[in-house]
Design a protein around this motif. Structure first.
Motif, short mmCIF file in Angstrom:
data_model
loop_
_atom_site.label_atom_id
_atom_site.label_comp_id
_atom_site.label_asym_id
_atom_site.label_seq_id
_atom_site.Cartn_x
_atom_site.Cartn_y
_atom_site.Cartn_z
N LEU A 125 0.91 -1.26 -0.01
CA LEU A 125 -0.04 0.07 -0.06
C LEU A 125 0.88 1.16 -0.16
O LEU A 125 1.46 1.41 0.98
N ASN A 126 0.81 1.89 -1.15
CA ASN A 126 1.61 3.33 -1.22
C ASN A 126 0.62 4.43 -1.38
O ASN A 126 -0.11 4.64 -2.21
N PHE A 127 0.95 5.37 -0.25
CA PHE A 127 0.26 6.33 -0.02
C PHE A 127 0.93 7.61 -0.29
O PHE A 127 1.88 7.77 0.21
N ASP A 128 0.62 8.72 -1.00
CA ASP A 128 1.28 10.09 -1.15
C ASP A 128 0.79 10.87 0.04
O ASP A 128 1.77 11.79 0.46
N TYR A 129 -0.42 10.61 0.69
CA TYR A 129 -0.77 11.23 1.91
C TYR A 129 -1.51 10.34 2.81
O TYR A 129 -2.40 9.62 2.17
N ALA A 130 -1.19 10.72 4.21
CA ALA A 130 -2.18 9.68 5.13
C ALA A 130 -2.44 10.66 6.34
O ALA A 130 -1.31 11.33 6.75
N TYR A 131 -3.58 10.72 6.79
CA TYR A 131 -3.80 11.26 8.06
C TYR A 131 -4.74 10.60 8.92
O TYR A 131 -5.94 10.12 8.30
N LEU A 132 -4.74 10.44 10.17
CA LEU A 132 -5.44 9.76 11.07
C LEU A 132 -5.64 10.40 12.37
O LEU A 132 -4.82 10.90 13.16
N GLN A 133 -6.94 10.76 12.70
CA GLN A 133 -7.31 11.47 13.75
C GLN A 133 -8.27 10.41 14.78
O GLN A 133 -9.24 9.82 14.24
N PHE A 134 -7.56 10.10 15.82
CA PHE A 134 -8.49 8.99 16.68
C PHE A 134 -8.30 9.35 18.36
O PHE A 134 -7.34 10.09 18.56
N VAL A 135 -8.85 8.42 18.79
CA VAL A 135 -8.81 8.31 20.14
C VAL A 135 -8.79 6.73 20.69
O VAL A 135 -9.57 5.80 20.48
N PRO A 136 -7.53 6.57 21.12
CA PRO A 136 -7.20 5.35 21.48
C PRO A 136 -7.88 4.83 22.90
O PRO A 136 -8.26 5.37 23.70
N PRO A 137 -8.28 3.46 22.74
CA PRO A 137 -8.64 2.84 24.02
C PRO A 137 -7.59 2.82 25.08
O PRO A 137 -6.28 2.69 24.74
N LYS A 138 -7.98 2.48 26.22
CA LYS A 138 -7.00 1.84 27.26
C LYS A 138 -6.49 0.68 26.88
O LYS A 138 -7.05 -0.29 26.33
N LEU A 139 -5.09 0.50 27.15
CA LEU A 139 -4.45 -0.59 26.64
C LEU A 139 -4.74 -1.89 27.59
O LEU A 139 -4.86 -1.56 28.93
#
Length: 218
Positions: A125-139
């Motif tokens: 998978l080759n991306f010219d641009y990638a953006y991720l906005q997230f809320v991680p859970p408790k590990l």
């Protein structure tokens, strides 16, 4: 201005100054506590030579007193028990920003693109641009089966507020959630809008053959 009013205003100014100093002190302490915790996790990954092969300088969180951020450039490989690469990520620039605290929104931004390869993918998978906005859970407490199972049963969910991917003429934008099902397999609920699917099908047709891809087009 009479003496009583002057004394009152002086008291107000002094009280506000104390409150501001206390709030700033609490904010500063929290900033360093949370970023220190994040750096501990980074150190754990960097020192885990059995599972990870990493090229590139270890990122350091900075940005005080503003939103914490860190940058990374290089390669991260995750290896299986038989010392084969399960997954590999290559990026010239990956920017992390946000407060690494519970229920806080974090951002991963790859403005110069990234490449992901895995034994489970038919093609890189080759991306010219990638953006991720997230809320991680408790590990989970650990990577042991019982701890992961207890973590799953507690309903922990990885929340994606926004994901943006661009590869050539293909642009995708979505949101959703990731979690584990009762069999501890990855489960996803993603809503996405994709632009440029014709270009994607054209590229895939060159690899798979037009006859095969005509089924997908229809």
């Amino acid at each position: 201005m009479n003496a009583k009013l002057k004394k009152f205003l002086h008291g107000i100014v002094l009280t506000c100054s104390v409150v501001i100093l206390v709030v700033f002190a609490i904010y500063s302490a929290a900033w360093y506590v949370f970023t220190k915790r994040a750096e501990i996790y980074i150190d754990m990954v960097w020192q885990n030579k059995a599972d990870f092969i990493i090229t590139g300088d270890k990122p350091h969180i900075s940005g005080y007193p503003y939103v914490p951020y860190a940058t990374f450039a290089g390669t991260i490989e995750h290896q299986s028990d038989i010392h084969q690469t399960d997954a590999k990520l290559v990026t010239p620039q990956l920017i992390f920003s946000g407060f690494p605290a519970p229920k806080q929104t974090l951002i991963l931004d790859a403005p110069k693109g990234l490449q992901i390869s895995s034994n489970y993918l038919e093609r890189d998978l080759n991306f010219d641009y990638a953006y991720l906005q997230f809320v991680p859970p408790k590990l989970p407490a650990s990577d042991k089966y019982d701890d992961i199972q207890a973590w799953q049963k507690s309903g922990q969910t990885f929340i994606v507020h926004q994901i943006i991917l661009k590869s050539g003429n293909v642009y995708a934008r979505g949101e959703g959630t990731f979690s584990l099902d009762d069999n501890l397999q990855l489960s996803a609920d993603i809503t996405a809008r994709v632009v440029g699917m014709d270009s994607l099908f054209d590229d895939m047709a060159k690899e798979k053959g037009e006859k095969v891809m005509s089924v997908a087009r229809n």
